[in-house]
Write a protein that holds these residues in place. Structure first.
Motif, mmCIF file in Angstrom:
data_model
loop_
_atom_site.group_PDB
_atom_site.id
_atom_site.type_symbol
_atom_site.label_atom_id
_atom_site.label_comp_id
_atom_site.label_asym_id
_atom_site.label_seq_id
_atom_site.Cartn_x
_atom_site.Cartn_y
_atom_site.Cartn_z
ATOM 1 N N PHE A 24 60.914 106.590 64.066
ATOM 2 C CA PHE A 24 59.617 107.126 63.664
ATOM 3 C C PHE A 24 58.615 106.531 64.354
ATOM 4 O O PHE A 24 58.704 106.055 65.543
ATOM 5 N N LEU A 25 57.809 107.277 64.328
ATOM 6 C CA LEU A 25 56.312 106.847 64.956
ATOM 7 C C LEU A 25 55.334 105.723 64.523
ATOM 8 O O LEU A 25 55.586 106.315 63.263
ATOM 9 N N PRO A 26 54.520 104.673 64.556
ATOM 10 C CA PRO A 26 54.221 104.270 63.993
ATOM 11 C C PRO A 26 52.956 104.140 63.619
ATOM 12 O O PRO A 26 51.966 105.087 64.306
ATOM 13 N N THR A 27 51.983 103.498 62.789
ATOM 14 C CA THR A 27 50.867 104.483 62.659
ATOM 15 C C THR A 27 49.318 103.098 62.530
ATOM 16 O O THR A 27 48.432 103.662 62.608
ATOM 17 N N ARG A 28 50.875 102.081 62.956
ATOM 18 C CA ARG A 28 49.527 100.579 63.043
ATOM 19 C C ARG A 28 48.970 100.921 64.611
ATOM 20 O O ARG A 28 49.182 101.082 65.495
ATOM 21 N N LYS A 29 47.267 100.350 64.148
ATOM 22 C CA LYS A 29 46.848 100.725 66.143
ATOM 23 C C LYS A 29 47.665 99.569 66.765
ATOM 24 O O LYS A 29 47.546 100.084 68.117
ATOM 25 N N ASP A 30 47.934 98.551 67.081
ATOM 26 C CA ASP A 30 48.316 97.993 67.596
ATOM 27 C C ASP A 30 49.878 98.139 68.916
ATOM 28 O O ASP A 30 49.785 98.495 69.726
ATOM 29 N N LEU A 31 50.589 98.707 67.390
ATOM 30 C CA LEU A 31 51.741 99.427 67.932
ATOM 31 C C LEU A 31 51.618 100.604 68.994
ATOM 32 O O LEU A 31 52.363 101.410 69.838
ATOM 33 N N ILE A 32 50.727 101.184 68.026
ATOM 34 C CA ILE A 32 50.625 103.221 69.142
ATOM 35 C C ILE A 32 49.744 102.599 70.151
ATOM 36 O O ILE A 32 49.899 103.335 71.325
ATOM 37 N N SER A 33 48.685 101.886 70.008
ATOM 38 C CA SER A 33 48.372 100.856 71.816
ATOM 39 C C SER A 33 49.258 100.353 72.958
ATOM 40 O O SER A 33 49.066 100.538 73.848
ATOM 41 N N SER A 34 50.293 99.412 72.428
ATOM 42 C CA SER A 34 51.277 98.911 73.099
ATOM 43 C C SER A 34 52.846 99.646 73.300
ATOM 44 O O SER A 34 52.825 99.288 74.099
ATOM 45 N N GLY A 35 52.726 100.900 72.632
ATOM 46 C CA GLY A 35 53.821 102.002 72.761
ATOM 47 C C GLY A 35 55.077 100.636 72.030
ATOM 48 O O GLY A 35 55.183 99.923 71.858
ATOM 49 N N VAL A 36 55.909 101.790 72.061
ATOM 50 C CA VAL A 36 57.726 101.429 71.217
ATOM 51 C C VAL A 36 58.648 101.528 72.320
ATOM 52 O O VAL A 36 59.103 102.757 72.387
ATOM 53 N N LYS A 37 59.422 101.003 72.271
ATOM 54 C CA LYS A 37 60.607 101.150 73.051
ATOM 55 C C LYS A 37 61.752 101.507 72.761
ATOM 56 O O LYS A 37 62.211 100.497 71.538
ATOM 57 N N TYR A 38 61.858 102.966 72.543
ATOM 58 C CA TYR A 38 63.019 103.167 71.304
ATOM 59 C C TYR A 38 63.874 102.658 72.132
ATOM 60 O O TYR A 38 64.414 103.126 73.224
ATOM 61 N N PRO A 39 65.543 102.663 71.434
ATOM 62 C CA PRO A 39 66.905 102.591 72.299
ATOM 63 C C PRO A 39 67.925 103.695 72.729
ATOM 64 O O PRO A 39 68.743 103.433 72.895
ATOM 65 N N LYS A 40 67.303 104.666 71.330
ATOM 66 C CA LYS A 40 67.841 106.005 71.492
ATOM 67 C C LYS A 40 66.856 107.449 71.630
ATOM 68 O O LYS A 40 65.882 106.781 71.525
ATOM 69 N N ARG A 41 67.081 108.049 72.133
ATOM 70 C CA ARG A 41 65.985 108.533 72.770
ATOM 71 C C ARG A 41 64.759 108.641 73.619
ATOM 72 O O ARG A 41 63.710 108.865 72.659
ATOM 73 N N ASP A 42 64.824 107.216 73.908
ATOM 74 C CA ASP A 42 63.031 106.553 74.595
ATOM 75 C C ASP A 42 62.388 108.166 75.088
ATOM 76 O O ASP A 42 61.170 108.114 74.517
ATOM 77 N N ALA A 43 62.989 108.805 75.953
ATOM 78 C CA ALA A 43 61.863 109.901 76.481
ATOM 79 C C ALA A 43 61.504 110.717 76.121
ATOM 80 O O ALA A 43 60.279 110.749 76.149
ATOM 81 N N ASP A 44 62.462 111.493 74.435
ATOM 82 C CA ASP A 44 62.102 112.187 73.943
ATOM 83 C C ASP A 44 60.834 111.566 73.006
ATOM 84 O O ASP A 44 60.152 111.897 72.450
ATOM 85 N N MET A 45 60.628 110.610 72.079
ATOM 86 C CA MET A 45 59.535 109.190 71.054
ATOM 87 C C MET A 45 58.518 109.355 72.701
ATOM 88 O O MET A 45 58.052 109.262 71.853
ATOM 89 N N GLN A 46 58.593 109.072 73.914
ATOM 90 C CA GLN A 46 57.921 109.099 74.284
ATOM 91 C C GLN A 46 56.990 110.316 74.912
ATOM 92 O O GLN A 46 55.749 110.329 74.669
ATOM 93 N N THR A 47 57.384 111.240 74.320
ATOM 94 C CA THR A 47 56.800 112.345 74.759
ATOM 95 C C THR A 47 55.451 113.258 73.525
ATOM 96 O O THR A 47 54.654 113.234 73.992
ATOM 97 N N PHE A 48 56.400 112.594 72.230
ATOM 98 C CA PHE A 48 55.903 112.304 71.043
ATOM 99 C C PHE A 48 54.012 111.562 70.987
ATOM 100 O O PHE A 48 53.050 111.791 70.804
ATOM 101 N N LEU A 49 54.727 110.525 71.602
ATOM 102 C CA LEU A 49 53.498 109.425 71.406
ATOM 103 C C LEU A 49 53.205 109.844 71.978
ATOM 104 O O LEU A 49 51.784 109.542 72.361
ATOM 105 N N ASP A 50 53.639 110.028 73.026
ATOM 106 C CA ASP A 50 51.389 110.760 74.268
ATOM 107 C C ASP A 50 51.061 111.740 74.095
ATOM 108 O O ASP A 50 49.775 111.183 74.131
ATOM 109 N N ASP A 51 51.281 113.117 72.635
ATOM 110 C CA ASP A 51 50.931 113.501 72.351
ATOM 111 C C ASP A 51 50.492 113.305 70.807
ATOM 112 O O ASP A 51 48.846 114.030 70.638
ATOM 113 N N VAL A 52 50.287 111.734 70.403
ATOM 114 C CA VAL A 52 49.641 111.183 69.665
ATOM 115 C C VAL A 52 48.162 111.020 69.931
ATOM 116 O O VAL A 52 47.157 110.944 69.604
ATOM 117 N N LYS A 53 48.685 110.338 71.748
ATOM 118 C CA LYS A 53 46.709 110.245 72.310
ATOM 119 C C LYS A 53 45.949 111.333 72.158
ATOM 120 O O LYS A 53 45.049 111.343 72.935
#
Length: 430
Positions: A346-375
């Motif tokens: 999932f993607l977080p909604t908290r400001k602190d987590l959106i800012s710091s990012g989340v390291k995903y144990p599975k499919r991290d590259a895909d989730m980082q792509t979505f996190l980049d689009d959040v910004k």
């Protein structure tokens, strides 16, 4: 050259807020809540699951129970029946203590002000775009955004490689022209039925509208914002892609006004590009028999995707208001949201987590792509997504797009009808 990016104005405040519980007695305000509160530490949590989130939610509930001595009865219902069941329970004075919702609009007058009990833990902690949606007329905190979704493309990597077409750079998004051109090359090389598929969803089409520089509503979410020229260009492009077979025209025509995912088309390898969202990551990790990846959203006038998500709320009818608010605060603490994000992709909604990012144990590259689009996603997209009139307007857009594909309406007529529905929906939501 790709379009200029517009950044989401999600910031983290530097000042730390001390966790305070409100000194108000449960149900003692003038909000219409029931003043009779139960002494037992039992909660009911009405819930629907997207799949991988269920076990992560159960694990967090176990932590809460151990920490507080409370008992949480997780009541899982089908998503399609959620609103109907909840309305029936509210009518019967049998509301759950907490519910997971995708739309709080039908229940706004029934929702508990969480600021009465957990203002320090919750108020101002979440993405700015949701503020107007979750805040009552007198500043009440009616719900908490518990997870964020982000629309975006998924691609069949094997088919791209077979066609000799380079994968899109996560840091340098496609333009719409680039995406269509590359997808058609891959389609031809692999002889797939289509090049691009999009879920039958007004929410998903809103991504295209946003990229074309317009949204259903303005930056407040309370006034129509659809630019006729930009929206007509988006509808015209969408219609052309369907008419040419680049997109599966029958998918939208046969669905009528109902939501229909195109995941089966993608899993059957009949399209190399699928416009959906991050919730597919866990499902495809299990179900896809080929190499795939998330890709950045294409840019046109703007970049980024389109947001959605779930909310946690309690009710004035609850006999456990203070405990319900404590549970919501626990489930949406930094540690809890990070655990849910990691375990369920999932993607977080908290400001602190959106800012710091989340390291995903599975499919991290895909989730980082979505996190980049959040910004990259413009603020107006959040205002539209969280407008109380969004649901009705999105449904109307599906209906109007189907008319265009059937030849019963022009792109400009469709846009005018959608804008009229947006005005009506805003009026109805007041």
């Amino acid at each position: 050259m790709r379009s200029a990016r517009i950044s989401l104005t999600v910031t983290v405040t530097a000042a730390a807020i001390t966790l305070l519980a409100s000194s108000c007695a449960p149900g003692s305000s003038s909000d219409g809540g029931d003043t009779k509160q139960a002494d037992d530490k039992k909660l009911t949590y009405l819930y629907f699951t997207d799949g991988p989130d269920e076990q992560a939610t159960r694990d967090l509930i176990d932590e809460f129970e151990k920490k507080t001595g409370a008992k949480v009865n997780l009541q899982i219902v089908p998503f399609d029946n959620l609103e109907q069941r909840l309305q029936a329970r509210l009518s019967g004075n049998n509301a759950p203590d907490v519910a997971r919702l995708t739309d709080i609009t039908p229940f706004r007058t029934d929702l508990l002000d969480l600021n009465k009990f957990q203002k320090g833990a919750l108020n101002g902690k979440f993405l700015k775009g949701a503020d107007s949606y979750i805040t009552g007329k007198s500043g009440e905190l009616l719900a908490v955004p518990s997870d964020l979704t982000m629309n975006g493309p998924l691609i069949n990597v094997d088919q791209f490689k077979k066609a000799g077409v380079p994968l899109p750079d996560p840091k340098q998004p496609w333009t719409w022209d680039d995406m269509v051109k590359d997808a058609k090359k891959v389609q031809a090389a692999n002889k797939t039925q289509n090049a691009i598929a999009m879920d039958v969803s007004g929410h998903r089409f809103s991504t295209m509208l946003s990229q074309y520089g317009t949204d259903f509503f303005d930056k407040t979410g309370k006034k129509p914002g659809l630019d006729t020229g930009k929206a007509t260009a988006a509808v015209k492009r969408f219609a052309e892609l369907n008419a040419s077979g680049t997109m599966p025209k029958d998918l939208w025509l046969q669905a009528g006004t109902k939501y229909k995912a195109a995941n089966e088309i993608f899993l059957a390898q009949q399209t190399p590009v699928y416009l959906s969202g991050n919730w597919q990551v866990s499902a495809f990790a299990k179900d896809a028999k080929f190499t795939w990846a998330a890709a950045p959203n294409p840019c046109q006038k703007t970049c980024g995707g389109f947001p959605g998500g779930k909310f946690m709320a309690s009710f004035k009818q609850s006999k456990h208001q203070k405990l319900a608010a404590e549970f919501i605060a626990f489930m949406n603490s930094k540690a809890s949201q990070e655990k849910l994000a990691k375990d369920a992709n999932f993607l977080p909604t908290r400001k602190d987590l959106i800012s710091s990012g989340v390291k995903y144990p599975k499919r991290d590259a895909d989730m980082q792509t979505f996190l980049d689009d959040v910004k990259r996603t413009p603020q107006t997209a959040y205002a539209s997504a969280y407008s109380p009139a969004f649901g009705a307007t999105a449904d109307a857009s599906v209906k109007e797009l189907a008319k265009v594909l059937a030849g019963d309406s022009s792109p400009k007529e469709a846009v005018e009808a959608i804008r009229a529905e947006a005005q009506k929906a805003l009026k109805d939501a007041q």
